[in-house]
Design an enzyme around this catalytic site. Sequence first.
Site, PDB file in Angstrom:
ATOM      1  N   GLY A   1       0.418  -0.708   9.888  1.00 53.56           N
ATOM      2  CA  GLY A   1      -0.683  -1.200   9.066  1.00 53.56           C
ATOM      3  C   GLY A   1      -0.098  -2.198   8.083  1.00 53.56           C
ATOM      4  O   GLY A   1       0.928  -1.927   7.447  1.00 53.56           O
ATOM      5  N   ALA A   2      -0.743  -3.363   7.959  1.00 50.17           N
ATOM      6  CA  ALA A   2      -0.152  -4.469   7.208  1.00 50.17           C
ATOM      7  C   ALA A   2       0.236  -4.077   5.778  1.00 50.17           C
ATOM      8  O   ALA A   2       1.404  -4.239   5.378  1.00 50.17           O
ATOM      9  CB  ALA A   2      -1.103  -5.667   7.237  1.00 50.17           C
TER      10      ALA A   2
ATOM     11  N   ASN B   1      -5.448  -9.873  13.803  1.00 50.01           N
ATOM     12  CA  ASN B   1      -5.578  -8.430  13.648  1.00 50.01           C
ATOM     13  C   ASN B   1      -5.237  -7.806  15.000  1.00 50.01           C
ATOM     14  O   ASN B   1      -4.979  -8.498  15.991  1.00 50.01           O
ATOM     15  CB  ASN B   1      -6.995  -8.058  13.177  1.00 50.01           C
ATOM     16  CG  ASN B   1      -7.107  -6.600  12.758  1.00 50.01           C
ATOM     17  OD1 ASN B   1      -6.250  -6.097  12.016  1.00 50.01           O
ATOM     18  ND2 ASN B   1      -8.104  -5.889  13.246  1.00 50.01           N
ATOM     19  N   LYS B   2      -5.242  -6.495  15.043  1.00 43.66           N
ATOM     20  CA  LYS B   2      -4.886  -5.745  16.252  1.00 43.66           C
ATOM     21  C   LYS B   2      -5.546  -6.324  17.495  1.00 43.66           C
ATOM     22  O   LYS B   2      -6.728  -6.685  17.462  1.00 43.66           O
ATOM     23  CB  LYS B   2      -5.293  -4.284  16.054  1.00 43.66           C
ATOM     24  CG  LYS B   2      -5.049  -3.351  17.216  1.00 43.66           C
ATOM     25  CD  LYS B   2      -3.618  -3.356  17.720  1.00 43.66           C
ATOM     26  CE  LYS B   2      -2.600  -3.003  16.651  1.00 43.66           C
ATOM     27  NZ  LYS B   2      -1.209  -3.335  17.071  1.00 43.66           N
TER      28      LYS B   2
ATOM     29  N   ASP C   1      -4.150  -8.452   9.692  1.00 41.92           N
ATOM     30  CA  ASP C   1      -2.701  -8.502   9.527  1.00 41.92           C
ATOM     31  C   ASP C   1      -2.241  -9.803   8.882  1.00 41.92           C
ATOM     32  O   ASP C   1      -1.203  -9.835   8.219  1.00 41.92           O
ATOM     33  CB  ASP C   1      -2.003  -8.282  10.870  1.00 41.92           C
ATOM     34  CG  ASP C   1      -2.110  -6.822  11.278  1.00 41.92           C
ATOM     35  OD1 ASP C   1      -3.149  -6.436  11.841  1.00 41.92           O
ATOM     36  OD2 ASP C   1      -1.185  -6.049  10.959  1.00 41.92           O
TER      37      ASP C   1
END
Lengths: 346, 346
Positions: free
Chosen positions: B55-56, B243-244, B233
């Site tokens: 997680g960022a 992001n993911k 992110d």
Amino acid sequence: MLVGDGHLSEFRAVDWRDGKVILLDQTRLPHEESYLEINDWREVAEAIRSMRVRGAPAIGIAAAYAMALAAADSRDVFAAADELAGTRPTAVNLFWAIERMKRAASEAEPGQLAQRLLQEANAIAAEQDAADHTIGELGAELLPDDCRVLTHCNAGGLATYSFGTALGVIKAAHRQGKQLFVWVDETRPLLQGARLTAWELEREGVPMALITDNMAGHLISTGQVDAVITGADRIAANGDTANKIGTYGLAVLANRHRIPFYIAAPLSTVDLSIPDGRSIPIEEREPDEVKSLGGKQITGDKVAARNFAFDVTPAELISAIISEKGIIRQPLEAGMRKLAMEDDGR
Amino acid sequence: MLVGDGHLSEFRAVDWRDGKVILLDQTRLPHEESYLEINDWREVAEAIRSMRVRGAPAIGIAAAYAMALAAADSRDVFAAADELAGTRPTAVNLFWAIERMKRAASEAEPGQLAQRLLQEANAIAAEQDAADHTIGELGAELLPDDCRVLTHCNAGGLATYSFGTALGVIKAAHRQGKQLFVWVDETRPLLQGARLTAWELEREGVPMALITDNMAGHLISTGQVDAVITGADRIAANGDTANKIGTYGLAVLANRHRIPFYIAAPLSTVDLSIPDGRSIPIEEREPDEVKSLGGKQITGDKVAARNFAFDVTPAELISAIISEKGIIRQPLEAGMRKLAMEDDGR
């Protein structure tokens, strides 16, 4: 197994031998290539339900052979037909094959029922095999010589009989010497891509890479996919198409990035009796298929899950349907009616 | 663990106690809630690489505490910073936290380095916790009283510190008494949704159902989702957001069906130094994460796989970014520059 046209990579998903239905058990692939020998039609129904045999055309053929088994065993073939029709709701090929077998049963000469039903089931299988190869040849013409194709689930020989529809197109283009590369969506929850499509393409020697379903957007948006091809479980009269869950998202991505999205399917997948996709029943399966992966539980015990097995892609997102009677382009509805009428009139 | 505001459901993804970094080992959730006690900064780097902490914002805090460990252990904190910066490439919060710690190290009084770095790491953690709660309050205002939200991956307390960003919004709305239902994407390959988000929402008592990533299209197109919220992110200057993997496909679907797509992220996720998403490095991880789960292989041995960990959603598809300094609406670029300037000027 006997090999259709002598190609080393071939297998049969469904077959008939010595009075038994032979099913390649797809729940055990890719780790184990094992065949079920079934002589009770109810066990075929259970194999369809539990997806030991799956894929719209293949479950139609399996149900047809199950009715041949029922007849050989002097069972009520119409009762068997009813139960077989209750195994899975979305793929129309199942109902199409059962209706065709019921018609054959109604028309059978006295004392000839078992023989007539086996003959009809064999015909359904042989026609599917021929359709697959024609779909492959026609579809291969749509793919450029150097082409990166993305496919979802398994629309291979495992889903039909031996060659496949979407994978039939890929196999035909590859055998013609085209440079193909295939992105294989793993296809959660039951991993038909990771387990079945990867297995088929590896046997065929087609270069490929497995990805998780959620990677397609990245690949398509960064220009790494030239075409998307999938099979279909039911195509409504207007061209709306039900296929394995996740297909709709791929069609939306392909549309946004202007790459073709093709459906490869035999005409037995077309259901002219329903006007559009809203009338296609969408199967919802047990949540446990989502809560586990490869037999291992991946979430907490009490976590709720939903398991929609199919989605509907609207006709407007489909570049063409590749059928055994020709390539159906937009507007899909007119093209399908024309081919279906020709098909009825043969 | 100590509890932030006394809410029973709370935990800390990263903490500092008795001279050690405490990490809730996210690779063992949900089956086991176990904490790593680490006193060597290199082990923190390895925990970031292997996603025991992920997680960022959380990896930024973990890296900050790793530098505090290095200082306490009289190691070269700048060498530690360099290695920590090499653990994962996409989330900018990691580099942001490391730069902030390097600045603190440069400015530390002689003999005060260890104390100063611990103070700075504690400040980063405390600011993140405050940011999460503010993001939650601001974002909750965007959700109607009766709302079905879809989220992807885990942008919860496990990804930040304790409360979360996207899940912070959901938790805040739920604590306010809004009727929320959450669709949780499982998020292959590492299943952060199935393992982590489901675990957090269950602790919080928020009604939800787990789905496979490829079901979102069906749910969105059939009107079963009112909003999509994810974390981020890295957000480029123009608002393009990494992001993911899978986030982009959700944004495309939300856009097509005119439901809002929100990003919830602290300003430390914004990287004004890069103009747009094309400059964001996308991590590619080991293919084995795609080919297997928990040691169990799901495809053939020789099958090739690719494992892209992130994708980029273009700014035009983002309805709003929910930050701790306010909700940034279109045009995102102007809104981000304004808030970033205010932030610098505080």
